[in-house]
Design a protein around this motif. Sequence first.
Motif, PDB file in Angstrom:
ATOM      1  N   PHE A  30       0.870  -1.165   0.000  1.00 53.64           N
ATOM      2  CA  PHE A  30       0.000   0.000   0.000  1.00 53.64           C
ATOM      3  C   PHE A  30       0.911   1.220   0.000  1.00 53.64           C
ATOM      4  CE2 PHE A  30      -2.061  -3.471   2.124  1.00 53.64           C
ATOM      5  CZ  PHE A  30      -3.397  -3.412   1.765  1.00 53.64           C
ATOM      6  N   ALA A  31       0.703   2.163  -0.946  1.00 48.65           N
ATOM      7  CA  ALA A  31       1.620   3.303  -1.012  1.00 48.65           C
ATOM      8  C   ALA A  31       1.003   4.471  -1.754  1.00 48.65           C
ATOM      9  CB  ALA A  31       2.924   2.908  -1.697  1.00 48.65           C
ATOM     10  N   ASP A  32       1.424   5.661  -1.360  1.00 44.75           N
ATOM     11  CA  ASP A  32       1.209   6.845  -2.184  1.00 44.75           C
ATOM     12  C   ASP A  32       2.065   6.673  -3.441  1.00 44.75           C
ATOM     13  OD1 ASP A  32       1.900   9.532  -3.266  1.00 44.75           O
ATOM     14  OD2 ASP A  32       0.756  10.270  -1.555  1.00 44.75           O
ATOM     15  N   PRO A  33       1.552   6.989  -4.638  1.00 48.76           N
ATOM     16  CA  PRO A  33       2.371   6.817  -5.840  1.00 48.76           C
ATOM     17  C   PRO A  33       3.649   7.641  -5.826  1.00 48.76           C
ATOM     18  CG  PRO A  33       0.395   8.097  -6.320  1.00 48.76           C
ATOM     19  CD  PRO A  33       0.208   7.503  -4.959  1.00 48.76           C
ATOM     20  N   CYS A  34       3.668   8.719  -5.052  1.00 48.45           N
ATOM     21  CA  CYS A  34       4.899   9.516  -4.924  1.00 48.45           C
ATOM     22  C   CYS A  34       5.986   8.763  -4.163  1.00 48.45           C
ATOM     23  CB  CYS A  34       4.612  10.825  -4.198  1.00 48.45           C
ATOM     24  SG  CYS A  34       3.542  11.966  -5.068  1.00 48.45           S
ATOM     25  N   TYR A  35       5.570   7.834  -3.293  1.00 51.43           N
ATOM     26  CA  TYR A  35       6.504   7.109  -2.432  1.00 51.43           C
ATOM     27  C   TYR A  35       6.373   5.607  -2.666  1.00 51.43           C
ATOM     28  CZ  TYR A  35       5.847  11.655  -0.206  1.00 51.43           C
ATOM     29  OH  TYR A  35       5.718  13.001   0.029  1.00 51.43           O
ATOM     30  N   PHE A  80       3.403   6.321 -12.547  1.00 49.23           N
ATOM     31  CA  PHE A  80       3.003   7.403 -11.651  1.00 49.23           C
ATOM     32  C   PHE A  80       1.933   8.278 -12.293  1.00 49.23           C
ATOM     33  CE2 PHE A  80       3.354  11.885 -10.538  1.00 49.23           C
ATOM     34  CZ  PHE A  80       3.098  11.840  -9.176  1.00 49.23           C
ATOM     35  N   ASP A  81       2.132   8.654 -13.546  1.00 47.63           N
ATOM     36  CA  ASP A  81       1.166   9.524 -14.231  1.00 47.63           C
ATOM     37  C   ASP A  81      -0.220   8.910 -14.261  1.00 47.63           C
ATOM     38  OD1 ASP A  81       3.100  11.437 -14.758  1.00 47.63           O
ATOM     39  OD2 ASP A  81       3.525  10.693 -16.786  1.00 47.63           O
ATOM     40  N   ARG A  82      -0.283   7.605 -14.539  1.00 40.92           N
ATOM     41  CA  ARG A  82      -1.594   6.968 -14.658  1.00 40.92           C
ATOM     42  C   ARG A  82      -2.363   7.032 -13.338  1.00 40.92           C
ATOM     43  NH1 ARG A  82       1.397   3.508 -17.916  1.00 40.92           N
ATOM     44  NH2 ARG A  82       1.712   1.969 -16.278  1.00 40.92           N
ATOM     45  N   VAL A  83      -1.647   6.908 -12.230  1.00 32.31           N
ATOM     46  CA  VAL A  83      -2.311   7.006 -10.929  1.00 32.31           C
ATOM     47  C   VAL A  83      -2.588   8.469 -10.584  1.00 32.31           C
ATOM     48  CG1 VAL A  83      -2.135   6.528  -8.459  1.00 32.31           C
ATOM     49  CG2 VAL A  83      -1.230   4.881 -10.111  1.00 32.31           C
ATOM     50  N   ASN A  84      -1.597   9.314 -10.768  1.00 30.77           N
ATOM     51  CA  ASN A  84      -1.716  10.710 -10.341  1.00 30.77           C
ATOM     52  C   ASN A  84      -2.815  11.454 -11.085  1.00 30.77           C
ATOM     53  OD1 ASN A  84      -0.666  12.908  -8.680  1.00 30.77           O
ATOM     54  ND2 ASN A  84       0.028  13.798 -10.610  1.00 30.77           N
ATOM     55  N   PHE A  85      -2.997  11.123 -12.362  1.00 26.08           N
ATOM     56  CA  PHE A  85      -4.012  11.806 -13.161  1.00 26.08           C
ATOM     57  C   PHE A  85      -5.281  10.963 -13.310  1.00 26.08           C
ATOM     58  CE2 PHE A  85       0.039  13.689 -14.515  1.00 26.08           C
ATOM     59  CZ  PHE A  85      -0.237  15.023 -14.245  1.00 26.08           C
ATOM     60  N   LEU A  86      -5.511  10.113 -12.339  1.00 23.46           N
ATOM     61  CA  LEU A  86      -6.713   9.277 -12.327  1.00 23.46           C
ATOM     62  C   LEU A  86      -7.962  10.159 -12.343  1.00 23.46           C
ATOM     63  CD1 LEU A  86      -8.017   6.439 -11.858  1.00 23.46           C
ATOM     64  CD2 LEU A  86      -7.794   6.893  -9.401  1.00 23.46           C
ATOM     65  N   ASP A  87      -8.836   9.956 -13.330  1.00 23.23           N
ATOM     66  CA  ASP A  87     -10.061  10.746 -13.449  1.00 23.23           C
ATOM     67  C   ASP A  87     -11.193  10.184 -12.605  1.00 23.23           C
ATOM     68  OD1 ASP A  87      -9.040  12.640 -15.241  1.00 23.23           O
ATOM     69  OD2 ASP A  87      -9.442  11.346 -16.963  1.00 23.23           O
TER      70      ASP A  87
END
Length: 276
Positions: free
Chosen positions: A64-69, A219-226
């Motif tokens: 389990f993680a923040d995509p940044c970390y 990362f992009d795919r998670v961060n820009f999740l719509d």
Amino acid sequence: MLRSVRRFFRRLFRRLAPGETEADARRRLIELIESMNAYRETGPPTLIERELGVLRVHSGTVVFADPCYISSPLEVSGVSESDVKICALLQTYSSGMSLVLRLIVQFGDPGDVDSRQLIGKVSIDSAKIVVADKADIENWWTKVGPDRIGVISTPDDKVLPLLTTKFSLATTKVNPIRFEVIHPVSETLEAEIIAYLKTVPRYAQYPGTYFNVQTNNSFDRVNFLDETWSFMSVGNAGSPMMFACVTGYGDGIYNAYGEFSRGILHKIIIRFANVE
């Protein structure tokens, strides 16, 4: 749009009033968001717990993680089931908008729960969480994706015409502060644009704030999740898959609890809001 508003207010409420604690500020933020949601949706929300899908965990360890970390996740080993259920407590509105208030990962038949323990914490700074097989993240998470999308961010009204004129760029408007270059941006052109911005005093210190290339890597795919939640590929291929969702009202340090039956872990619960 609503997610952008939530990010704005998260930054605003990080400034504490005199004598106010962070918990007080978070309560204020949640109350404001709830008021905005109820006004926008013309009615109160409903709560529903449902299964969202199944995630394959073949290594025996789920992370389990923040995509940044992503390299510093909460790891839970000893998972005996290869297919685990991803469930959630959702707060839904009449328009179909929803918030994930509680994330539940279930391993097999939960049976009779005889103990509940805190098994760790997950720190979230991007308002997103990733759940995946540890080996899949280690082997497939990628820093470079298949795309080369040029993104011009416009906190002022000068950088867009400056770049489009200088480099003959055709763009499309995504939102009030984001424009995307229609054609793929090569590495050479990217370097030329960044080099040029460094020569303009007002953009020189942080050129990447005004122009960057989005490759739609992991990362992009998670961060820009719509969507509120989604199953998506870990790497650039179609599989293996990971689960990602927006974490309730946003950032925070969230407790992960394990539910056990006769010493065997059957369920992990992460609460993003204080609801029963």
